[in-house]
Scaffold this motif. Structure first.
Motif, PDB file in Angstrom:
ATOM      1  N   LEU A  98       0.822  -1.212   0.000  1.00  0.00           N
ATOM      2  CA  LEU A  98       0.000   0.000   0.000  1.00  0.00           C
ATOM      3  C   LEU A  98       0.859   1.268   0.000  1.00  0.00           C
ATOM      4  O   LEU A  98       0.449   2.294  -0.540  1.00  0.00           O
ATOM      5  CB  LEU A  98      -0.950  -0.009   1.193  1.00  0.00           C
ATOM      6  CG  LEU A  98      -2.101  -1.009   1.085  1.00  0.00           C
ATOM      7  CD1 LEU A  98      -2.952  -0.974   2.344  1.00  0.00           C
ATOM      8  CD2 LEU A  98      -2.951  -0.751  -0.131  1.00  0.00           C
ATOM      9  N   GLU A  99       2.026   1.203   0.599  1.00  0.00           N
ATOM     10  CA  GLU A  99       2.929   2.351   0.546  1.00  0.00           C
ATOM     11  C   GLU A  99       3.460   2.560  -0.869  1.00  0.00           C
ATOM     12  O   GLU A  99       3.703   3.692  -1.278  1.00  0.00           O
ATOM     13  CB  GLU A  99       4.097   2.159   1.515  1.00  0.00           C
ATOM     14  CG  GLU A  99       3.737   2.397   2.962  1.00  0.00           C
ATOM     15  CD  GLU A  99       3.319   3.823   3.226  1.00  0.00           C
ATOM     16  OE1 GLU A  99       3.998   4.754   2.755  1.00  0.00           O
ATOM     17  OE2 GLU A  99       2.302   4.005   3.911  1.00  0.00           O
ATOM     18  N   LYS A 100       3.665   1.469  -1.596  1.00  0.00           N
ATOM     19  CA  LYS A 100       4.134   1.578  -2.980  1.00  0.00           C
ATOM     20  C   LYS A 100       3.042   2.137  -3.883  1.00  0.00           C
ATOM     21  O   LYS A 100       3.332   2.755  -4.894  1.00  0.00           O
ATOM     22  CB  LYS A 100       4.605   0.217  -3.515  1.00  0.00           C
ATOM     23  CG  LYS A 100       5.826  -0.300  -2.832  1.00  0.00           C
ATOM     24  CD  LYS A 100       6.997   0.620  -3.036  1.00  0.00           C
ATOM     25  CE  LYS A 100       8.210   0.127  -2.306  1.00  0.00           C
ATOM     26  NZ  LYS A 100       9.311   1.069  -2.375  1.00  0.00           N
ATOM     27  N   MET A 101       1.801   1.931  -3.506  1.00  0.00           N
ATOM     28  CA  MET A 101       0.681   2.481  -4.264  1.00  0.00           C
ATOM     29  C   MET A 101       0.381   3.878  -3.697  1.00  0.00           C
ATOM     30  O   MET A 101      -0.690   4.152  -3.178  1.00  0.00           O
ATOM     31  CB  MET A 101      -0.538   1.564  -4.146  1.00  0.00           C
ATOM     32  CG  MET A 101      -0.310   0.186  -4.727  1.00  0.00           C
ATOM     33  SD  MET A 101      -1.632  -0.962  -4.348  1.00  0.00           S
ATOM     34  CE  MET A 101      -3.071  -0.123  -4.960  1.00  0.00           C
ATOM     35  N   HIS A 102       1.341   4.752  -3.814  1.00  0.00           N
ATOM     36  CA  HIS A 102       1.300   6.052  -3.147  1.00  0.00           C
ATOM     37  C   HIS A 102       0.119   6.918  -3.584  1.00  0.00           C
ATOM     38  O   HIS A 102      -0.447   7.646  -2.787  1.00  0.00           O
ATOM     39  CB  HIS A 102       2.614   6.796  -3.382  1.00  0.00           C
ATOM     40  CG  HIS A 102       2.749   8.031  -2.579  1.00  0.00           C
ATOM     41  ND1 HIS A 102       2.851   7.993  -1.207  1.00  0.00           N
ATOM     42  CD2 HIS A 102       2.778   9.333  -2.936  1.00  0.00           C
ATOM     43  CE1 HIS A 102       2.958   9.224  -0.762  1.00  0.00           C
ATOM     44  NE2 HIS A 102       2.916  10.054  -1.785  1.00  0.00           N
ATOM     45  N   LYS A 103      -0.291   6.806  -4.825  1.00  0.00           N
ATOM     46  CA  LYS A 103      -1.399   7.625  -5.304  1.00  0.00           C
ATOM     47  C   LYS A 103      -2.692   7.275  -4.578  1.00  0.00           C
ATOM     48  O   LYS A 103      -3.447   8.149  -4.182  1.00  0.00           O
ATOM     49  CB  LYS A 103      -1.576   7.438  -6.808  1.00  0.00           C
ATOM     50  CG  LYS A 103      -0.443   7.966  -7.627  1.00  0.00           C
ATOM     51  CD  LYS A 103      -0.667   7.682  -9.094  1.00  0.00           C
ATOM     52  CE  LYS A 103       0.544   8.107  -9.885  1.00  0.00           C
ATOM     53  NZ  LYS A 103       0.427   7.740 -11.285  1.00  0.00           N
ATOM     54  N   ILE A 104      -2.940   5.991  -4.414  1.00  0.00           N
ATOM     55  CA  ILE A 104      -4.152   5.558  -3.715  1.00  0.00           C
ATOM     56  C   ILE A 104      -4.042   5.893  -2.235  1.00  0.00           C
ATOM     57  O   ILE A 104      -4.998   6.319  -1.616  1.00  0.00           O
ATOM     58  CB  ILE A 104      -4.385   4.048  -3.918  1.00  0.00           C
ATOM     59  CG1 ILE A 104      -4.650   3.762  -5.389  1.00  0.00           C
ATOM     60  CG2 ILE A 104      -5.526   3.550  -3.049  1.00  0.00           C
ATOM     61  CD1 ILE A 104      -4.756   2.302  -5.719  1.00  0.00           C
ATOM     62  N   TYR A 105      -2.873   5.722  -1.685  1.00  0.00           N
ATOM     63  CA  TYR A 105      -2.670   5.951  -0.249  1.00  0.00           C
ATOM     64  C   TYR A 105      -2.948   7.394   0.149  1.00  0.00           C
ATOM     65  O   TYR A 105      -3.539   7.654   1.178  1.00  0.00           O
ATOM     66  CB  TYR A 105      -1.234   5.563   0.126  1.00  0.00           C
ATOM     67  CG  TYR A 105      -0.882   5.853   1.552  1.00  0.00           C
ATOM     68  CD1 TYR A 105      -0.049   6.904   1.867  1.00  0.00           C
ATOM     69  CD2 TYR A 105      -1.392   5.084   2.596  1.00  0.00           C
ATOM     70  CE1 TYR A 105       0.287   7.186   3.174  1.00  0.00           C
ATOM     71  CE2 TYR A 105      -1.073   5.360   3.894  1.00  0.00           C
ATOM     72  CZ  TYR A 105      -0.227   6.414   4.191  1.00  0.00           C
ATOM     73  OH  TYR A 105       0.091   6.691   5.474  1.00  0.00           O
ATOM     74  N   THR A 106      -2.546   8.362  -0.660  1.00  0.00           N
ATOM     75  CA  THR A 106      -2.744   9.759  -0.293  1.00  0.00           C
ATOM     76  C   THR A 106      -4.202  10.185  -0.404  1.00  0.00           C
ATOM     77  O   THR A 106      -4.616  11.120   0.248  1.00  0.00           O
ATOM     78  CB  THR A 106      -1.878  10.684  -1.168  1.00  0.00           C
ATOM     79  OG1 THR A 106      -2.190  10.445  -2.537  1.00  0.00           O
ATOM     80  CG2 THR A 106      -0.406  10.451  -0.909  1.00  0.00           C
ATOM     81  N   LYS A 107      -4.983   9.502  -1.224  1.00  0.00           N
ATOM     82  CA  LYS A 107      -6.377   9.881  -1.411  1.00  0.00           C
ATOM     83  C   LYS A 107      -7.327   9.139  -0.464  1.00  0.00           C
ATOM     84  O   LYS A 107      -8.494   9.480  -0.388  1.00  0.00           O
ATOM     85  CB  LYS A 107      -6.808   9.609  -2.850  1.00  0.00           C
ATOM     86  CG  LYS A 107      -6.076  10.446  -3.861  1.00  0.00           C
ATOM     87  CD  LYS A 107      -6.497  10.090  -5.256  1.00  0.00           C
ATOM     88  CE  LYS A 107      -5.698  10.872  -6.271  1.00  0.00           C
ATOM     89  NZ  LYS A 107      -6.025  10.504  -7.640  1.00  0.00           N
ATOM     90  N   MET A 108      -6.829   8.134   0.225  1.00  0.00           N
ATOM     91  CA  MET A 108      -7.705   7.304   1.045  1.00  0.00           C
ATOM     92  C   MET A 108      -7.887   7.886   2.442  1.00  0.00           C
ATOM     93  O   MET A 108      -6.974   8.483   2.996  1.00  0.00           O
ATOM     94  CB  MET A 108      -7.125   5.893   1.195  1.00  0.00           C
ATOM     95  CG  MET A 108      -7.295   5.039  -0.008  1.00  0.00           C
ATOM     96  SD  MET A 108      -6.921   3.325   0.320  1.00  0.00           S
ATOM     97  CE  MET A 108      -5.160   3.370   0.426  1.00  0.00           C
TER      98      MET A 108
END
Length: 187
Positions: A61-71
């Motif tokens: 989930l940290e590597k999926m930074h775009k999703i992480y910042t919007k969640m």
């Protein structure tokens, strides 16, 4: 003369009754302590068993930074739970597949065993060791410290505990993942 006569039936009966009451009280307090600490121990045990999945899910989930910042926090929590469940399903599928290939004497089972072993033993041991040692940086020039040795031993113990849960050489899986294990077993 207030001496205690051990043969006096009244005194013996009173002491016996007090012993029974004390025994009942001890049983009740033991039951109460077990009722309180058993769920806590189960939660701690579940946490220890899911350490690889938790760490890998957090890393993914940290590597999926775009999703992480919007969640939001709850969305992140549910993504984390879904990733953990998916990783566990993959490992138990690979375990089932590895066991079915091993029965057919196909050497591909070694590769699947190594993947599962990396997931459930080697990488958690290294992660545990890195987390503990990085907390207390050693000075340069010192070959090894006691903390580093303790971290490796603790990591190995934790890895063995996790490896034992997966039981890579035995046929079976925990009931939530039994269905995916059986799918891998049929291949």
């Amino acid at each position: 003369m207030n001496e205690y006569d051990p043969l006096d039936p009244y005194e013996f009966g009173l002491a016996e009754e007090q012993a029974r009451m004390q025994e009942a009280s001890d049983r009740a307090s033991t039951g109460c302590m077990l009722a309180v600490f058993r769920p806590l121990f189960r939660c701690f045990q579940l946490f220890l068993l899911l350490i690889p999945s938790l760490l890998y899910s957090f890393w993914i989930l940290e590597k999926m930074h775009k999703i992480y910042t919007k969640m939001t926090r709850w969305e992140y929590f549910w993504w984390l739970c879904g990733t953990i469940c998916t990783l566990e399903c993959i490992i138990f599928f690979l375990k089932g597949w590895q066991l079915s290939i091993k029965q057919r004497s196909n050497p591909l089972w070694y590769l699947l065993f190594v993947i599962c072993l990396l997931y459930c033993f080697i990488i958690p041991v290294c992660m545990f060791q890195i987390l503990i040692v990085d907390q207390f940086r050693r000075s340069p020039g010192v070959p090894s410290s006691r903390l580093e040795i303790i971290a490796w031993v603790g990591g190995a113990f934790l890895g063995y505990f996790i490896y034992r849960r997966y039981s890579l050489q035995r046929d079976g899986a925990p009931w939530p993942f039994l269905w995916v294990f059986q799918i891998g077993r049929r291949l």
